[in-house]
Design an enzyme around this catalytic site. Structure first.
Site, PDB file in Angstrom:
ATOM      1  N   ASP A 142     -26.339 -13.329  19.931  1.00  0.00           N
ATOM      2  CA  ASP A 142     -25.044 -13.035  20.525  1.00  0.00           C
ATOM      3  C   ASP A 142     -24.143 -14.273  20.343  1.00  0.00           C
ATOM      4  OD1 ASP A 142     -23.128 -11.886  22.382  1.00  0.00           O
ATOM      5  OD2 ASP A 142     -23.887 -13.339  23.836  1.00  0.00           O
ATOM      6  N   ASP A 171     -26.438 -13.130  26.469  1.00  0.00           N
ATOM      7  CA  ASP A 171     -26.162 -13.410  27.892  1.00  0.00           C
ATOM      8  C   ASP A 171     -25.549 -12.249  28.653  1.00  0.00           C
ATOM      9  OD1 ASP A 171     -23.633 -13.578  26.522  1.00  0.00           O
ATOM     10  OD2 ASP A 171     -22.837 -14.465  28.349  1.00  0.00           O
TER      11      ASP A 171
HETATM   12  O1  LIG Z   1     -20.990 -10.094  22.476  1.00  0.00           O
HETATM   13  P1  LIG Z   1     -20.341 -11.419  22.703  1.00  0.00           P
HETATM   14  O2  LIG Z   1     -20.348 -12.305  21.499  1.00  0.00           O
HETATM   15  O3  LIG Z   1     -20.886 -12.120  23.927  1.00  0.00           O
HETATM   16  O4  LIG Z   1     -18.803 -11.095  23.007  1.00  0.00           O
HETATM   17  C1  LIG Z   1     -18.450 -10.489  24.264  1.00  0.00           C
HETATM   18  C2  LIG Z   1     -16.956 -10.651  24.473  1.00  0.00           C
HETATM   19  O5  LIG Z   1     -16.692 -12.058  24.358  1.00  0.00           O
HETATM   20  C3  LIG Z   1     -15.330 -12.468  24.472  1.00  0.00           C
HETATM   21  O6  LIG Z   1     -14.930 -12.357  25.828  1.00  0.00           O
HETATM   22  C4  LIG Z   1     -15.702 -13.175  26.697  1.00  0.00           C
HETATM   23  O7  LIG Z   1     -15.574 -14.546  26.300  1.00  0.00           O
HETATM   24  C5  LIG Z   1     -14.229 -15.101  26.467  1.00  0.00           C
HETATM   25  C6  LIG Z   1     -14.250 -16.518  25.909  1.00  0.00           C
HETATM   26  O8  LIG Z   1     -15.236 -17.288  26.537  1.00  0.00           O
HETATM   27  C7  LIG Z   1     -13.869 -15.067  27.949  1.00  0.00           C
HETATM   28  O9  LIG Z   1     -12.560 -15.617  28.160  1.00  0.00           O
HETATM   29  C8  LIG Z   1     -13.932 -13.616  28.454  1.00  0.00           C
HETATM   30  O10 LIG Z   1     -13.703 -13.585  29.854  1.00  0.00           O
HETATM   31  C9  LIG Z   1     -15.302 -12.984  28.150  1.00  0.00           C
HETATM   32  O11 LIG Z   1     -15.295 -11.602  28.479  1.00  0.00           O
HETATM   33  C10 LIG Z   1     -14.447 -11.701  23.544  1.00  0.00           C
HETATM   34  O12 LIG Z   1     -13.114 -12.003  23.811  1.00  0.00           O
HETATM   35  C11 LIG Z   1     -14.690 -10.198  23.612  1.00  0.00           C
HETATM   36  O13 LIG Z   1     -13.990  -9.541  22.579  1.00  0.00           O
HETATM   37  C12 LIG Z   1     -16.177  -9.909  23.408  1.00  0.00           C
HETATM   38  O14 LIG Z   1     -16.416  -8.501  23.530  1.00  0.00           O
END
Ligand SMILES: O=P(O)(O)OC[C@H]1O[C@H](O[C@H]2O[C@H](CO)[C@@H](O)[C@H](O)[C@H]2O)[C@H](O)[C@@H](O)[C@@H]1O
Length: 266
Positions: free
Chosen positions: A37, A213
């Site tokens: 991830d 995570d």
């Molecule tokens: O599957 P992942 O690689 O864990 O991606 C999941 C989402 O991650 C991002 O959002 C998350 O991280 C951001 C930066 O740290 C944070 O600001 C936000 O609150 C989190 O939800 C990304 O922007 C999404 O598109 C992904 O789906």
């Protein structure tokens, strides 16, 4: 493998169901398929999606593991593919983006078609106007899904959930899924599990190792477990994973140690 990586530092008390043994002994990379991830696993969570930084040297670790696993390494992220390529421009391996709606495999790109529908485009345009009225709420536009981030406006969670839920009613095949301080309107048939199982059909007879995570990573964990592999949860929270690392720093240490051990023994 160094002692730091392979040592199990003991199990936690039986009554604490939110924790588990720490990292497993990693398999020989020749026999492994690694599913990683991105947000919260390879990079620390940041205030905004565009504020994340990959620690210097980590892309080289991924490139090294790509070589030692014979290319059986995949970044499996909710982020869109273009963003992942921007952050890791030299990483040559598989990238699965948008929770499985996009992929880059051996240089071939695919994107699910749902983002081209009239309903999707109309919803995106509507949300662009909607967020203007909610200070702190961010709209993240991906090719096949739309995310409302409320990390900077936590009291807007129910507004974000409400508007996406209403839109999902008029978008057949789309569902609303929660994420960390965010909520996403995305195709129902997309999941990290499907992406991992698809890759494992090609990468046969290997031991899958899945590290993540978030709630969407639980799907990857199921696929790894069902194929005789290891699921490693990063951070706190309920999980089906048998193993756990405390955070991004421990993930980096595990990957670095795994690579160093592989280099020494090759
Ligand atoms: O599957 P992942 O690689 O864990 O991606 C999941 C989402 O991650 C991002 O959002 C998350 O991280 C951001 C930066 O740290 C944070 O600001 C936000 O609150 C989190 O939800 C990304 O922007 C999404 O598109 C992904 O789906």
């Amino acid at each position: 493998m160094s002692a730091q990586t392979t040592k199990r530092r003991g199990t936690i008390p039986d009554n604490d169901m939110t924790r588990g043994p720490e990292a497993p002994e990693m398999p020989n990379p020749d026999n492994a398929a690694l599913f990683l991830d991105f947000d919260g696993t390879l990079v620390e969570i940041a205030e905004r999606p565009d504020a994340v930084r990959l620690e210097p040297g980590m892309e080289d670790v991924l490139i090294g593991l790509h070589a030692h696993t014979n290319g059986r390494i995949a970044i499996v992220s909710g982020r869109n593919l273009v963003e992942l390529e921007r952050i890791m421009p030299n990483y040559p391996g598989v990238i699965v983006g948008s929770h499985g709606a996009e992929s880059r495999i051996d240089g071939a790109y695919t994107t699910a078609p749902e983002g081209e529908t009239t309903a999707f485009i109309a919803s995106r345009d509507m949300l662009r106007a909607w967020v203007e009225h909610y200070e702190g709420v961010l709209l993240e536009e991906k090719p096949v899904s739309l995310v409302l981030h409320y990390r900077q406006a936590p009291d807007r969670q129910s507004d974000c959930e409400g508007i996406l839920s209403a839109l999902s009613q008029v978008m057949p095949g789309f569902v609303v899924r929660p994420s960390k301080m965010a909520v996403e309107l995305m195709p129902e048939n997309v999941s990290k599990e499907r992406a991992v199982l698809g890759l494992l059909e090609e990468w046969r007879d290997l031991i899958p190792v899945a590290i993540g995570d978030d709630r969407t990573d639980e799907d990857m964990f199921g696929a790894a477990d069902a194929n005789g592999g290891y699921a490693i949860k990063v951070g706190e929270g309920d999980t089906a994973a048998k193993y756990r690392l405390s955070g991004v720093g421990e993930v980096h240490a595990l990957l670095r140690n795994w690579l160093e051990t592989s280099e020494r023994s090759s």
